[in-house]
Design a protein around this motif. Structure first.
Motif, PDB file in Angstrom:
ATOM      1  N   GLU A  64       0.853  -1.188   0.000  1.00 48.13           N
ATOM      2  CA  GLU A  64       0.000   0.000   0.000  1.00 48.13           C
ATOM      3  C   GLU A  64       0.890   1.239   0.000  1.00 48.13           C
ATOM      4  OE1 GLU A  64      -3.396   0.165  -0.171  1.00 48.13           O
ATOM      5  OE2 GLU A  64      -3.319  -1.999  -0.436  1.00 48.13           O
ATOM      6  N   ASN A  65       0.577   2.211  -0.828  1.00 48.92           N
ATOM      7  CA  ASN A  65       1.325   3.471  -0.915  1.00 48.92           C
ATOM      8  C   ASN A  65       2.828   3.272  -1.112  1.00 48.92           C
ATOM      9  OD1 ASN A  65      -1.078   4.990  -0.442  1.00 48.92           O
ATOM     10  ND2 ASN A  65      -0.883   4.475   1.717  1.00 48.92           N
ATOM     11  N   PRO A  66       3.224   2.550  -2.161  1.00 46.30           N
ATOM     12  CA  PRO A  66       4.656   2.359  -2.405  1.00 46.30           C
ATOM     13  C   PRO A  66       5.304   3.671  -2.848  1.00 46.30           C
ATOM     14  CG  PRO A  66       3.406   1.594  -4.292  1.00 46.30           C
ATOM     15  CD  PRO A  66       2.402   1.971  -3.221  1.00 46.30           C
ATOM     16  N   ASP A  67       6.621   3.727  -2.732  1.00 48.16           N
ATOM     17  CA  ASP A  67       7.361   4.914  -3.194  1.00 48.16           C
ATOM     18  C   ASP A  67       7.417   4.962  -4.720  1.00 48.16           C
ATOM     19  OD1 ASP A  67       8.018   5.876  -0.569  1.00 48.16           O
ATOM     20  OD2 ASP A  67       9.444   4.219  -0.434  1.00 48.16           O
ATOM     21  N   GLY A  68       7.222   3.818  -5.347  1.00 47.39           N
ATOM     22  CA  GLY A  68       7.160   3.741  -6.804  1.00 47.39           C
ATOM     23  C   GLY A  68       6.348   2.525  -7.201  1.00 47.39           C
ATOM     24  N   TYR A  69       5.511   2.663  -8.225  1.00 49.08           N
ATOM     25  CA  TYR A  69       4.664   1.560  -8.679  1.00 49.08           C
ATOM     26  C   TYR A  69       4.654   1.519 -10.199  1.00 49.08           C
ATOM     27  CZ  TYR A  69       0.474  -1.040  -9.945  1.00 49.08           C
ATOM     28  OH  TYR A  69      -0.386  -1.939 -10.524  1.00 49.08           O
ATOM     29  N   GLY A  70       4.774   0.321 -10.736  1.00 52.84           N
ATOM     30  CA  GLY A  70       4.695   0.147 -12.184  1.00 52.84           C
ATOM     31  C   GLY A  70       3.999  -1.151 -12.529  1.00 52.84           C
ATOM     32  N   LYS A  71       3.230  -1.124 -13.603  1.00 53.66           N
ATOM     33  CA  LYS A  71       2.515  -2.320 -14.059  1.00 53.66           C
ATOM     34  C   LYS A  71       2.599  -2.399 -15.576  1.00 53.66           C
ATOM     35  CE  LYS A  71      -2.100  -4.436 -14.140  1.00 53.66           C
ATOM     36  NZ  LYS A  71      -3.486  -4.315 -13.638  1.00 53.66           N
ATOM     37  N   ARG A  72       2.946  -3.594 -16.063  1.00 52.92           N
ATOM     38  CA  ARG A  72       2.970  -3.830 -17.510  1.00 52.92           C
ATOM     39  C   ARG A  72       2.269  -5.142 -17.802  1.00 52.92           C
ATOM     40  NH1 ARG A  72       7.558  -2.563 -21.096  1.00 52.92           N
ATOM     41  NH2 ARG A  72       6.019  -3.230 -22.596  1.00 52.92           N
ATOM     42  N   VAL A  73       1.577  -5.155 -18.913  1.00 54.18           N
ATOM     43  CA  VAL A  73       0.953  -6.377 -19.414  1.00 54.18           C
ATOM     44  C   VAL A  73       1.614  -6.677 -20.757  1.00 54.18           C
ATOM     45  CG1 VAL A  73      -1.186  -7.493 -20.139  1.00 54.18           C
ATOM     46  CG2 VAL A  73      -1.229  -5.807 -18.274  1.00 54.18           C
ATOM     47  N   GLY A  74       2.156  -7.874 -20.868  1.00 50.20           N
ATOM     48  CA  GLY A  74       2.840  -8.255 -22.092  1.00 50.20           C
ATOM     49  C   GLY A  74       1.884  -8.733 -23.164  1.00 50.20           C
ATOM     50  N   ASP A  75       2.382  -8.797 -24.386  1.00 50.21           N
ATOM     51  CA  ASP A  75       1.593  -9.322 -25.503  1.00 50.21           C
ATOM     52  C   ASP A  75       1.177 -10.773 -25.247  1.00 50.21           C
ATOM     53  OD1 ASP A  75       1.920  -6.912 -26.786  1.00 50.21           O
ATOM     54  OD2 ASP A  75       3.579  -7.605 -28.039  1.00 50.21           O
ATOM     55  N   CYS A  76       1.968 -11.466 -24.410  1.00 55.85           N
ATOM     56  CA  CYS A  76       1.683 -12.875 -24.091  1.00 55.85           C
ATOM     57  C   CYS A  76       0.552 -13.012 -23.075  1.00 55.85           C
ATOM     58  CB  CYS A  76       2.949 -13.536 -23.539  1.00 55.85           C
ATOM     59  SG  CYS A  76       3.567 -12.749 -22.035  1.00 55.85           S
ATOM     60  N   GLY A  77       0.151 -11.874 -22.471  1.00 55.93           N
ATOM     61  CA  GLY A  77      -0.899 -11.902 -21.465  1.00 55.93           C
ATOM     62  C   GLY A  77      -0.383 -11.873 -20.041  1.00 55.93           C
ATOM     63  N   ASP A  78       0.919 -12.059 -19.848  1.00 55.55           N
ATOM     64  CA  ASP A  78       1.497 -11.996 -18.504  1.00 55.55           C
ATOM     65  C   ASP A  78       1.440 -10.564 -17.981  1.00 55.55           C
ATOM     66  OD1 ASP A  78       2.097 -14.636 -18.947  1.00 55.55           O
ATOM     67  OD2 ASP A  78       4.249 -14.448 -18.562  1.00 55.55           O
ATOM     68  N   VAL A  95       3.019  -7.996 -14.864  1.00 54.86           N
ATOM     69  CA  VAL A  95       4.003  -7.778 -13.798  1.00 54.86           C
ATOM     70  C   VAL A  95       3.693  -6.444 -13.144  1.00 54.86           C
ATOM     71  CG1 VAL A  95       6.437  -7.397 -13.238  1.00 54.86           C
ATOM     72  CG2 VAL A  95       5.817  -9.072 -14.995  1.00 54.86           C
ATOM     73  N   GLU A  96       3.598  -6.460 -11.808  1.00 54.04           N
ATOM     74  CA  GLU A  96       3.461  -5.240 -11.026  1.00 54.04           C
ATOM     75  C   GLU A  96       4.661  -5.161 -10.095  1.00 54.04           C
ATOM     76  OE1 GLU A  96      -0.715  -4.188  -9.568  1.00 54.04           O
ATOM     77  OE2 GLU A  96      -0.827  -6.364  -9.863  1.00 54.04           O
ATOM     78  N   MET A  97       5.245  -3.966  -9.988  1.00 49.50           N
ATOM     79  CA  MET A  97       6.390  -3.761  -9.099  1.00 49.50           C
ATOM     80  C   MET A  97       6.089  -2.624  -8.143  1.00 49.50           C
ATOM     81  SD  MET A  97       9.785  -4.954 -10.557  1.00 49.50           S
ATOM     82  CE  MET A  97       9.955  -6.375 -11.626  1.00 49.50           C
ATOM     83  N   PHE A  98       6.442  -2.855  -6.881  1.00 46.26           N
ATOM     84  CA  PHE A  98       6.230  -1.891  -5.806  1.00 46.26           C
ATOM     85  C   PHE A  98       7.593  -1.598  -5.186  1.00 46.26           C
ATOM     86  CE2 PHE A  98       2.694  -4.763  -6.263  1.00 46.26           C
ATOM     87  CZ  PHE A  98       1.559  -3.971  -6.168  1.00 46.26           C
ATOM     88  N   LEU A  99       8.023  -0.343  -5.217  1.00 44.37           N
ATOM     89  CA  LEU A  99       9.341   0.019  -4.696  1.00 44.37           C
ATOM     90  C   LEU A  99       9.231   0.687  -3.330  1.00 44.37           C
ATOM     91  CD1 LEU A  99      10.946   1.613  -7.893  1.00 44.37           C
ATOM     92  CD2 LEU A  99      10.798  -0.800  -7.252  1.00 44.37           C
ATOM     93  N   THR A 100      10.136   0.300  -2.433  1.00 46.44           N
ATOM     94  CA  THR A 100      10.318   0.977  -1.152  1.00 46.44           C
ATOM     95  C   THR A 100      11.690   1.637  -1.235  1.00 46.44           C
ATOM     96  OG1 THR A 100       9.011  -0.718  -0.038  1.00 46.44           O
ATOM     97  CG2 THR A 100      10.392   0.692   1.356  1.00 46.44           C
ATOM     98  N   ILE A 101      11.698   2.970  -1.184  1.00 46.51           N
ATOM     99  CA  ILE A 101      12.929   3.733  -1.383  1.00 46.51           C
ATOM    100  C   ILE A 101      13.164   4.624  -0.173  1.00 46.51           C
ATOM    101  CG2 ILE A 101      14.069   5.466  -2.834  1.00 46.51           C
ATOM    102  CD1 ILE A 101      12.358   4.320  -5.185  1.00 46.51           C
ATOM    103  N   GLU A 102      14.385   4.570   0.348  1.00 49.52           N
ATOM    104  CA  GLU A 102      14.741   5.373   1.512  1.00 49.52           C
ATOM    105  C   GLU A 102      16.081   6.054   1.239  1.00 49.52           C
ATOM    106  OE1 GLU A 102      13.661   7.089   4.765  1.00 49.52           O
ATOM    107  OE2 GLU A 102      12.489   5.325   4.233  1.00 49.52           O
TER     108      GLU A 102
END
Length: 140
Positions: A30-44, A46-53
């Protein structure tokens, strides 16, 4: 162990197997310092949540809806970037991910691209949040 499992283990590096079956980073933050989401052509997905200090990537959490290759690649991105500065983290590439895993099949290189892409979106999200710090408090 059946023949298929034995065949799989014989055809993959220790690094690949470790990353493909690593689940300790699988969490939604919840409330990450950075968030990214990609959906590939294959249907997969990936979501990434970064904790940065203090400009360092302390932790990378991931959510994956995809194959073992995608899990291996996303875990590799996390392993390669945790403990590094945000500036250094931009240096990760799909080629470096595949090189680390050693046995990522050529036909699954897109899994490395998908994972790095989601990570770069998370880094960019962090950049936008820190550049416009006052917005962070008002967007939720």
């Amino acid at each position: 162990m059946d023949h298929h499992e034995q065949d799989f283990l014989e055809h993959h590096s220790d690094e690949y197997i470790e990353m493909a079956y690593s689940y300790e980073r699988l969490e939604r933050v919840e409330n990450p310092d950075g968030y990214g989401k990609r959906v590939g052509d294959c249907g997969d997905t990936v979501e990434m949540f970064l904790t940065i200090e203090g400009g360092l990537i302390e932790h990378v959490s991931i959510q994956i809806d995809g194959c073992l290759n995608t899990v291996a690649c996303a875990n590799t991105v996390a392993t390669m970037t945790e403990g590094r500065s945000v500036d250094e983290a931009w240096e990760v590439t799909p080629e470096k991910v595949a090189e680390y895993l050693k046995t990522l099949e050529e036909g699954h290189f897109h899994c490395a691209e998908l994972s790095v892409g989601a990570f770069f979106l998370a880094l960019n999200d962090h950049r936008m949040k820190t550049r416009n710090g006052w917005k962070k408090n008002y967007t939720h």
